[in-house]
Design an enzyme around this catalytic site. Structure first.
Site, PDB file in Angstrom:
ATOM      1  N   LYS A   1      14.491  -4.518   0.520  1.00 26.15           N
ATOM      2  CA  LYS A   1      13.632  -5.468   1.248  1.00 26.15           C
ATOM      3  C   LYS A   1      12.820  -4.760   2.323  1.00 26.15           C
ATOM      4  CE  LYS A   1      15.050  -9.394  -0.613  1.00 26.15           C
ATOM      5  NZ  LYS A   1      15.287 -10.766  -0.734  1.00 26.15           N
TER       6      LYS A   1
ATOM      7  N   LYS B   1      16.006  -6.846 -11.836  1.00 24.92           N
ATOM      8  CA  LYS B   1      16.677  -8.145 -11.742  1.00 24.92           C
ATOM      9  C   LYS B   1      15.646  -9.273 -11.735  1.00 24.92           C
ATOM     10  CE  LYS B   1      17.962  -9.932  -7.794  1.00 24.92           C
ATOM     11  NZ  LYS B   1      18.553 -10.886  -6.824  1.00 24.92           N
TER      12      LYS B   1
ATOM     13  N   LYS C   1      13.081 -14.422  -7.543  1.00 27.94           N
ATOM     14  CA  LYS C   1      12.054 -15.378  -7.112  1.00 27.94           C
ATOM     15  C   LYS C   1      10.744 -14.695  -6.772  1.00 27.94           C
ATOM     16  CE  LYS C   1      15.342 -16.825  -3.938  1.00 27.94           C
ATOM     17  NZ  LYS C   1      16.141 -17.691  -3.143  1.00 27.94           N
TER      18      LYS C   1
HETATM   19  P1  ATP Z   1      14.934 -12.749  -3.611  1.00 33.29           P
HETATM   20  O1  ATP Z   1      13.955 -12.404  -4.670  1.00 33.29           O
HETATM   21  O2  ATP Z   1      14.350 -13.491  -2.436  1.00 33.29           O
HETATM   22  O3  ATP Z   1      15.826 -11.611  -3.224  1.00 33.29           O
HETATM   23  P2  ATP Z   1      16.698 -13.831  -5.576  1.00 33.29           P
HETATM   24  O4  ATP Z   1      15.862 -14.406  -6.648  1.00 33.29           O
HETATM   25  O5  ATP Z   1      17.298 -12.489  -5.789  1.00 33.29           O
HETATM   26  O6  ATP Z   1      15.902 -13.836  -4.212  1.00 33.29           O
HETATM   27  P3  ATP Z   1      18.861 -15.033  -4.136  1.00 33.29           P
HETATM   28  O7  ATP Z   1      18.516 -16.234  -3.349  1.00 33.29           O
HETATM   29  O8  ATP Z   1      18.954 -13.728  -3.411  1.00 33.29           O
HETATM   30  O9  ATP Z   1      17.840 -14.884  -5.331  1.00 33.29           O
HETATM   31  O10 ATP Z   1      20.212 -15.251  -4.944  1.00 33.29           O
HETATM   32  C1  ATP Z   1      20.931 -16.434  -5.010  1.00 33.29           C
HETATM   33  C2  ATP Z   1      22.216 -16.221  -5.766  1.00 33.29           C
HETATM   34  O11 ATP Z   1      21.932 -16.026  -7.146  1.00 33.29           O
HETATM   35  C3  ATP Z   1      23.022 -15.008  -5.351  1.00 33.29           C
HETATM   36  O12 ATP Z   1      24.395 -15.309  -5.518  1.00 33.29           O
HETATM   37  C4  ATP Z   1      22.613 -13.953  -6.324  1.00 33.29           C
HETATM   38  O13 ATP Z   1      23.616 -12.989  -6.538  1.00 33.29           O
HETATM   39  C5  ATP Z   1      22.383 -14.775  -7.579  1.00 33.29           C
HETATM   40  N1  ATP Z   1      21.308 -14.207  -8.389  1.00 33.29           N
HETATM   41  C6  ATP Z   1      20.003 -14.080  -8.023  1.00 33.29           C
HETATM   42  N2  ATP Z   1      19.288 -13.497  -8.997  1.00 33.29           N
HETATM   43  C7  ATP Z   1      20.161 -13.262 -10.011  1.00 33.29           C
HETATM   44  C8  ATP Z   1      20.028 -12.684 -11.304  1.00 33.29           C
HETATM   45  N3  ATP Z   1      18.863 -12.241 -11.734  1.00 33.29           N
HETATM   46  N4  ATP Z   1      21.116 -12.614 -12.090  1.00 33.29           N
HETATM   47  C9  ATP Z   1      22.316 -13.073 -11.657  1.00 33.29           C
HETATM   48  N5  ATP Z   1      22.508 -13.626 -10.451  1.00 33.29           N
HETATM   49  C10 ATP Z   1      21.456 -13.719  -9.629  1.00 33.29           C
END
Ligand code: ATP
Ligand code: LTN
Length: 335
Positions: free
Chosen positions: A117, A201, A204
């Site tokens: 980040k 990964k 969002k």
């Molecule tokens: P950002 O892009 O803002 O980092 P994000 O899309 O990674 O956000 P988070 O809000 O950080 O999502 O994650 C919410 C929850 O979902 C956490 O428990 C995280 O481990 C899980 N999670 C997020 N993305 C994934 C993914 N691609 N696969 C499995 N679990 C996920």
């Protein structure tokens, strides 16, 4: 109430920093829903974590409410679990400060999410972004959580939380339960990858590679038809050499409950032209009821308000018990 407290406790949260994704559903929320009957569950909308990067205030407010509607639509039940907004329970910030005094600079410097980040937001690397995992530790430890259902990417933060708790317990005496990350199996969505780049990964912050829970069917189908695969034709799981197809297989299995072997058998001899839309259809059917119910709930703001208000009261009572104990241990004068 009293005997409910004997159940093991679960805590987790998601930032309202964007729409919920298929990744967060498969990695986290699916388990949150499944754990409600067996455990005493507390689920949070972590808006204080969301402001570690710049947010538009109106969007943040709207998304926090939408996130609650989506939590409910996924099957979280305020009769069974505590659902609340982090900024409504000030004990999180208070314990966060205290735990920061039991966390090493070096530990925080090693966090992968901070490294990523701070690269993404190189013009705004704040102290909040750096101490983010301390606030997350406070979230978990306030509720004496035994399990923390998250995706694989959050494992490092939960381990740090455990280290902080262990250190505090060692300096004083047993104060915090040591939490454990609760992560799905790899083929059930522990780490759903981006449809645009299966080496990253799904997140969002990558709109094309990510499926949102609120995406309408035609958008979902378009994203799956465009998903990056490889130049072969066979549908088989091989994470090293076929990351795109392996990711789609994982999504298919997590959406349908089939095993990898069953999925491979179902598409044996068929090309990606059949496989990709079939994965799209499975996801459309998985998300349809969630999208419809969340849209319905967004029209009932009074209900959403009553859920988060009641949740904050219940959460605050549990949190204050832990905070009182911590104040005594560190040597603050009782109020
Ligand atoms: P950002 O892009 O803002 O980092 P994000 O899309 O990674 O956000 P988070 O809000 O950080 O999502 O994650 C919410 C929850 O979902 C956490 O428990 C995280 O481990 C899980 N999670 C997020 N993305 C994934 C993914 N691609 N696969 C499995 N679990 C996920
Ligand atoms: N760091 C997590 C969100 C989060 C969380 C928590 C998860 C904040 N506090 C407590 C589990 C328990 C994320 O980025 N997804």
């Amino acid at each position: 109430m009293e005997n409910q407290e004997r159940k093991k406790r679960v805590f987790s949260g998601i930032q309202p920093s964007g729409d919920l994704t298929l990744g967060s559903y498969m990695g986290a929320i699916k388990n949150w829903v499944a754990m409600q009957d067996e455990y005493d569950c507390v689920y949070c909308i972590v808006d204080m974590h969301a402001i570690t990067v710049r947010q538009n205030p109106a969007d943040l407010r709207r998304r926090a409410l939408e996130q609650l509607a989506q939590y409910l639509a996924c099957g979280l039940d305020p009769e069974k679990s505590i659902l609340f907004v982090q900024s409504h329970v000030p004990q999180h910030a208070e314990l966060g400060w205290i735990l920061g005094c039991y966390t090493q600079f070096g530990e925080l410097s090693r966090m992968t999410q901070f490294k990523q980040k701070s690269q993404q937001h190189a013009d705004n690397i704040t102290a909040g972004l750096f101490t983010y995992p301390v606030l997350m530790a406070a979230d978990i430890l306030l509720y004496q959580a035994d399990f923390v259902p998250v995706g694989e990417d959050q494992r490092q933060h939960v381990e740090l939380c455990r280290d902080i708790a262990q250190r505090f317990n060692g300096v004083y005496s047993d104060t915090f339960v040591l939490p454990e990350a609760f992560i799905p199996r790899v083929d059930q969505g522990a780490r759903v990858m981006s449809l645009g780049n299966p080496l990253n990964k799904m997140s969002k912050s990558d709109p094309e590679g990510c499926v949102n829970l609120m995406d309408p069917p035609e958008v979902i189908q378009r994203k799956f038809k465009r998903a990056v695969t490889d130049s072969e034709t066979s549908v088989r799981y091989d994470k090293e050499n076929k990351p795109g197809v392996s990711n789609l297989l994982t999504i298919y299995c997590a959406a349908t409950g089939k095993s990898l072997e069953e999925a491979e058998a179902a598409f044996a001899g068929q090309g990606y032209g059949v496989f990709k839309p079939a994965v799209g259809d499975a996801v459309i059917e998985l998300l349809r009821p969630i999208r419809e119910e969340a849209a319905r709930l967004m029209k009932d703001k009074a209900h959403l308000e009553s859920v988060y208000r009641e949740g904050a009261q219940r959460a605050g009572r549990v949190a204050q018990r832990t905070l009182d104990k911590v104040h005594r241990k560190v040597g603050f004068i009782a109020r």
